[in-house]
Design an enzyme around this catalytic site. Structure first.
Site, PDB file in Angstrom:
ATOM      1  N   ASP A   1     -67.439 110.159 -20.794  1.00 51.38           N
ATOM      2  CA  ASP A   1     -68.769 110.380 -20.791  1.00 51.38           C
ATOM      3  C   ASP A   1     -69.341 111.405 -22.027  1.00 51.38           C
ATOM      4  OD1 ASP A   1     -69.113 108.977 -18.564  1.00 51.38           O
ATOM      5  OD2 ASP A   1     -68.634 110.463 -17.134  1.00 51.38           O
TER       6      ASP A   1
ATOM      7  N   ASP B   1     -72.403 102.858 -18.369  1.00 48.39           N
ATOM      8  CA  ASP B   1     -73.291 103.350 -17.219  1.00 48.39           C
ATOM      9  C   ASP B   1     -74.799 103.010 -17.362  1.00 48.39           C
ATOM     10  OD1 ASP B   1     -70.892 104.733 -16.100  1.00 48.39           O
ATOM     11  OD2 ASP B   1     -71.403 106.532 -16.875  1.00 48.39           O
TER      12      ASP B   1
END
Length: 162
Positions: free
Chosen positions: A119, A137
């Site tokens: 991330d 995401d």
């Protein structure tokens, strides 16, 4: 080839290339936990790794990897079946499901390759951070949002025909 399959291939290719290329770039060019402010006190590029799901859920579970891979595999299969059943005029639904499909696949690739997900998109207000996320995401969230819009419009169309 039907439109729904073309859109699945095009969207999946684009999202997967952007997602995986950005993660590889971040992994190779930044130190873990380092951060680059883009918009001060609002948005940064911050290199993190997430062993869990959204918000780090199940990050320390012994069964996390098999669980996430199984759930992702089931979701990907369900999406493929649903896309097969779409009508040719359901273009927004096809695009939405393609975004969700490619986002799920992007994170599965990370889990298989690394055992966790990279991330790096860090939205925050001063020291109040939203959990970091990635392009996969984002594709899932945009896909779900567009799918909700499509379902609403589909319901309106159905009521209009009555």
């Amino acid at each position: 080839m039907a439109f729904r399959y073309r859109i699945l291939l095009i969207v999946s290719f684009l999202v997967l290339v952007l997602d995986q290329a950005s993660k590889i770039f971040i992994d190779r060019s930044m130190m873990l936990h380092s951060s680059i402010p883009v918009i001060p006190n609002f948005f940064s590029i911050t290199y993190l790794r997430n062993r869990g799901a959204a918000f780090g859920i199940l990050a320390n579970s012994a069964y996390r990897l098999p669980f996430f891979l199984l759930v992702s595999a089931v979701a990907i299969c369900v999406i493929v079946v649903v896309i097969k059943k779409l009508r040719e005029d359901q273009k927004l639904a096809a695009a939405s499901l393609s975004l969700i499909f490619s986002g799920a696949l992007g994170n599965v690739i990370d889990r298989i390759r690394l055992g966790e997900v990279i991330d790096f998109l860090d939205a925050h207000w001063y020291n109040h951070h939203w959990p970091a996320f990635n392009i996969a995401d984002s594709a899932i969230c945009v896909g779900v949002f567009l799918l909700a819009i499509d379902m609403y419009l589909e319901e309106k169309r159905a009521k209009g025909k009555e």
